[in-house]
Design a protein around this motif. Structure first.
Motif, mmCIF file in Angstrom:
data_model
loop_
_atom_site.group_PDB
_atom_site.id
_atom_site.type_symbol
_atom_site.label_atom_id
_atom_site.label_comp_id
_atom_site.label_asym_id
_atom_site.label_seq_id
_atom_site.Cartn_x
_atom_site.Cartn_y
_atom_site.Cartn_z
ATOM 1 N N ILE A 16 -3.608 -2.997 10.368
ATOM 2 C CA ILE A 16 -2.439 -2.402 9.726
ATOM 3 C C ILE A 16 -1.183 -3.199 10.052
ATOM 4 O O ILE A 16 -0.911 -3.501 11.209
ATOM 5 C CB ILE A 16 -2.294 -0.934 10.162
ATOM 6 C CG1 ILE A 16 -3.555 -0.178 9.716
ATOM 7 C CG2 ILE A 16 -1.026 -0.313 9.573
ATOM 8 C CD1 ILE A 16 -3.646 1.241 10.156
ATOM 9 N N GLY A 17 -0.422 -3.508 9.011
ATOM 10 C CA GLY A 17 0.817 -4.269 9.147
ATOM 11 C C GLY A 17 1.907 -3.480 9.859
ATOM 12 O O GLY A 17 1.799 -2.268 10.063
ATOM 13 N N SER A 18 2.966 -4.168 10.181
ATOM 14 C CA SER A 18 4.020 -3.620 11.035
ATOM 15 C C SER A 18 5.237 -3.082 10.297
ATOM 16 O O SER A 18 6.199 -2.685 10.939
ATOM 17 C CB SER A 18 4.474 -4.709 12.011
ATOM 18 O OG SER A 18 5.008 -5.809 11.280
ATOM 19 N N TYR A 19 5.231 -3.042 8.974
ATOM 20 C CA TYR A 19 6.403 -2.612 8.220
ATOM 21 C C TYR A 19 6.849 -1.215 8.643
ATOM 22 O O TYR A 19 6.051 -0.287 8.716
ATOM 23 C CB TYR A 19 6.100 -2.612 6.717
ATOM 24 C CG TYR A 19 7.264 -2.158 5.869
ATOM 25 C CD1 TYR A 19 8.297 -3.035 5.559
ATOM 26 C CD2 TYR A 19 7.350 -0.857 5.404
ATOM 27 C CE1 TYR A 19 9.368 -2.629 4.790
ATOM 28 C CE2 TYR A 19 8.422 -0.438 4.630
ATOM 29 C CZ TYR A 19 9.435 -1.324 4.330
ATOM 30 O OH TYR A 19 10.505 -0.920 3.577
ATOM 31 N N ALA A 21 0.850 -1.187 0.000
ATOM 32 C CA ALA A 21 0.000 0.000 0.000
ATOM 33 C C ALA A 21 0.887 1.238 0.000
ATOM 34 O O ALA A 21 1.772 1.371 0.843
ATOM 35 C CB ALA A 21 -0.912 0.000 1.222
ATOM 36 N N THR A 22 0.633 2.130 -0.931
ATOM 37 C CA THR A 22 1.431 3.339 -1.049
ATOM 38 C C THR A 22 0.846 4.490 -0.230
ATOM 39 O O THR A 22 -0.316 4.467 0.188
ATOM 40 C CB THR A 22 1.515 3.782 -2.517
ATOM 41 O OG1 THR A 22 0.182 4.012 -2.994
ATOM 42 C CG2 THR A 22 2.220 2.744 -3.379
ATOM 43 N N PHE A 32 9.782 -6.733 4.113
ATOM 44 C CA PHE A 32 8.343 -6.687 3.877
ATOM 45 C C PHE A 32 7.777 -8.087 4.043
ATOM 46 O O PHE A 32 8.154 -9.012 3.333
ATOM 47 C CB PHE A 32 8.054 -6.154 2.466
ATOM 48 C CG PHE A 32 6.612 -5.784 2.270
ATOM 49 C CD1 PHE A 32 6.114 -4.581 2.743
ATOM 50 C CD2 PHE A 32 5.752 -6.641 1.598
ATOM 51 C CE1 PHE A 32 4.783 -4.228 2.555
ATOM 52 C CE2 PHE A 32 4.422 -6.303 1.399
ATOM 53 C CZ PHE A 32 3.938 -5.098 1.875
ATOM 54 N N ARG A 33 6.869 -8.255 4.986
ATOM 55 C CA ARG A 33 6.307 -9.567 5.321
ATOM 56 C C ARG A 33 4.936 -9.733 4.665
ATOM 57 O O ARG A 33 3.910 -9.392 5.248
ATOM 58 C CB ARG A 33 6.203 -9.714 6.830
ATOM 59 C CG ARG A 33 7.560 -9.702 7.535
ATOM 60 C CD ARG A 33 7.436 -9.943 9.047
ATOM 61 N NE ARG A 33 6.700 -11.154 9.321
ATOM 62 C CZ ARG A 33 5.504 -11.197 9.955
ATOM 63 N NH1 ARG A 33 4.945 -10.109 10.397
ATOM 64 N NH2 ARG A 33 4.902 -12.361 10.150
ATOM 65 N N TRP A 34 4.931 -10.250 3.457
ATOM 66 C CA TRP A 34 3.683 -10.470 2.733
ATOM 67 C C TRP A 34 2.702 -11.317 3.537
ATOM 68 O O TRP A 34 1.500 -11.049 3.564
ATOM 69 C CB TRP A 34 3.976 -11.158 1.390
ATOM 70 C CG TRP A 34 4.732 -10.306 0.435
ATOM 71 C CD1 TRP A 34 6.088 -10.278 0.246
ATOM 72 C CD2 TRP A 34 4.191 -9.338 -0.461
ATOM 73 N NE1 TRP A 34 6.412 -9.351 -0.720
ATOM 74 C CE2 TRP A 34 5.256 -8.768 -1.181
ATOM 75 C CE3 TRP A 34 2.895 -8.915 -0.740
ATOM 76 C CZ2 TRP A 34 5.079 -7.788 -2.152
ATOM 77 C CZ3 TRP A 34 2.704 -7.942 -1.713
ATOM 78 C CH2 TRP A 34 3.797 -7.390 -2.409
ATOM 79 N N GLU A 35 3.210 -12.326 4.208
ATOM 80 C CA GLU A 35 2.354 -13.252 4.959
ATOM 81 C C GLU A 35 1.668 -12.592 6.149
ATOM 82 O O GLU A 35 0.705 -13.130 6.697
ATOM 83 C CB GLU A 35 3.152 -14.472 5.407
ATOM 84 C CG GLU A 35 4.210 -14.213 6.465
ATOM 85 C CD GLU A 35 5.527 -13.618 5.951
ATOM 86 O OE1 GLU A 35 6.414 -13.366 6.798
ATOM 87 O OE2 GLU A 35 5.681 -13.402 4.734
ATOM 88 N N GLU A 36 2.132 -11.416 6.561
ATOM 89 C CA GLU A 36 1.495 -10.727 7.680
ATOM 90 C C GLU A 36 0.027 -10.421 7.385
ATOM 91 O O GLU A 36 -0.806 -10.396 8.294
ATOM 92 C CB GLU A 36 2.254 -9.441 8.028
ATOM 93 C CG GLU A 36 1.724 -8.777 9.280
ATOM 94 C CD GLU A 36 2.503 -7.547 9.698
ATOM 95 O OE1 GLU A 36 2.307 -7.120 10.854
ATOM 96 O OE2 GLU A 36 3.288 -7.001 8.888
ATOM 97 N N VAL A 46 -4.092 -3.764 5.635
ATOM 98 C CA VAL A 46 -3.217 -2.945 4.804
ATOM 99 C C VAL A 46 -1.775 -3.139 5.254
ATOM 100 O O VAL A 46 -1.472 -3.094 6.445
ATOM 101 C CB VAL A 46 -3.629 -1.453 4.820
ATOM 102 C CG1 VAL A 46 -3.550 -0.848 6.207
ATOM 103 C CG2 VAL A 46 -2.778 -0.644 3.847
ATOM 104 N N LEU A 47 -0.909 -3.418 4.289
ATOM 105 C CA LEU A 47 0.527 -3.525 4.539
ATOM 106 C C LEU A 47 1.189 -2.335 3.853
ATOM 107 O O LEU A 47 1.501 -2.388 2.659
ATOM 108 C CB LEU A 47 1.089 -4.843 3.999
ATOM 109 C CG LEU A 47 0.487 -6.137 4.539
ATOM 110 C CD1 LEU A 47 1.238 -7.346 3.976
ATOM 111 C CD2 LEU A 47 0.488 -6.175 6.060
ATOM 112 N N PRO A 48 1.383 -1.234 4.605
ATOM 113 C CA PRO A 48 1.992 -0.045 4.005
ATOM 114 C C PRO A 48 3.420 -0.315 3.545
ATOM 115 O O PRO A 48 4.149 -1.093 4.170
ATOM 116 C CB PRO A 48 1.993 0.971 5.150
ATOM 117 C CG PRO A 48 0.974 0.489 6.112
ATOM 118 C CD PRO A 48 1.006 -1.013 6.001
ATOM 119 N N TYR A 49 3.786 0.352 2.472
ATOM 120 C CA TYR A 49 5.158 0.314 1.974
ATOM 121 C C TYR A 49 5.503 1.726 1.538
ATOM 122 O O TYR A 49 5.203 2.137 0.419
ATOM 123 C CB TYR A 49 5.284 -0.673 0.813
ATOM 124 C CG TYR A 49 6.710 -0.835 0.334
ATOM 125 C CD1 TYR A 49 7.610 -1.604 1.050
ATOM 126 C CD2 TYR A 49 7.140 -0.213 -0.827
ATOM 127 C CE1 TYR A 49 8.921 -1.757 0.619
ATOM 128 C CE2 TYR A 49 8.446 -0.361 -1.262
ATOM 129 C CZ TYR A 49 9.332 -1.127 -0.539
ATOM 130 O OH TYR A 49 10.634 -1.275 -0.972
#
Length: 175
Positions: free
Chosen positions: A144-147, A83-84, A161-165, A116-119
């Motif tokens: 929300i992911g932890s990245y 996610a941007t 980046f942990r896709w599996e999260e 959502v996995l922010p990047y």
């Protein structure tokens, strides 16, 4: 649910988007059917043929015309990865100017579990709108992911980046 649960993977235009197959594979191994919805810019980051072969569905990126068949089953859950900054802020503000954002905005009203996995890089994450948007999404029940944001102009932290999260955050939502 009696049928196979269906996951929408929403892919945004980030350098690691080409690795979305990692999340698709992990989801399929856990019994999910998967369909991909890409932002218009995110579409260019994907190997369309490979993703469509892997999922068995066309990648959605544009609105369908009235009367056209729905190319994907309804979503039981949604994972936005990567996610941007742009997508996160527009989504939190309720802007639905692309199919991906329309689906995300509508998901709230349909009570669809969403992750959502922010990047984003640290410079973008420092902008006040980003923190407000994450808080808005949390308040809407989005997980929300932890990245942790990567250094700007450094090529990103794809190795972190942990896709599996996305799937870990969804665990227990369908018991």
């Amino acid at each position: 649910m009696t049928a196979q649960p269906f996951l929408y993977v929403v892919v945004c235009a980030a350098g690691i988007a080409g690795d979305a197959h990692k999340l698709i594979t992990a989801a399929q191994e856990q019994g999910w059917g998967v369909g991909v919805v890409a932002t218009p810019q995110g579409l260019g980051f994907l190997d369309t043929e490979a993703v469509e072969a892997q999922t068995g569905y066309p990648i959605r990126s544009a609105w369908r015309r009235p009367g056209d068949a729905r190319p994907l089953p309804s979503a039981d859950a949604i994972a936005v990865a990567p996610a941007t900054f742009n997508t996160i802020n527009k989504w939190a503000a309720g802007i639905a100017d692309t199919l991906a954002l329309g689906i995300l905005c509508e998901a709230y009203g349909m009570d669809i579990p969403t992750v959502v996995l922010p990047y984003v890089n640290a410079a973008m994450a420092a902008h006040p709108a980003y923190g407000r948007s994450l808080e808005q999404l949390r308040g809407m029940g989005v997980m929300i992911g932890s990245y942790e944001p990567h250094r700007p102009k450094a090529g990103g932290g794809a190795d972190r980046f942990r896709w599996e999260e996305a799937l870990e955050l969804l665990e227990g939502k369908f018991d």
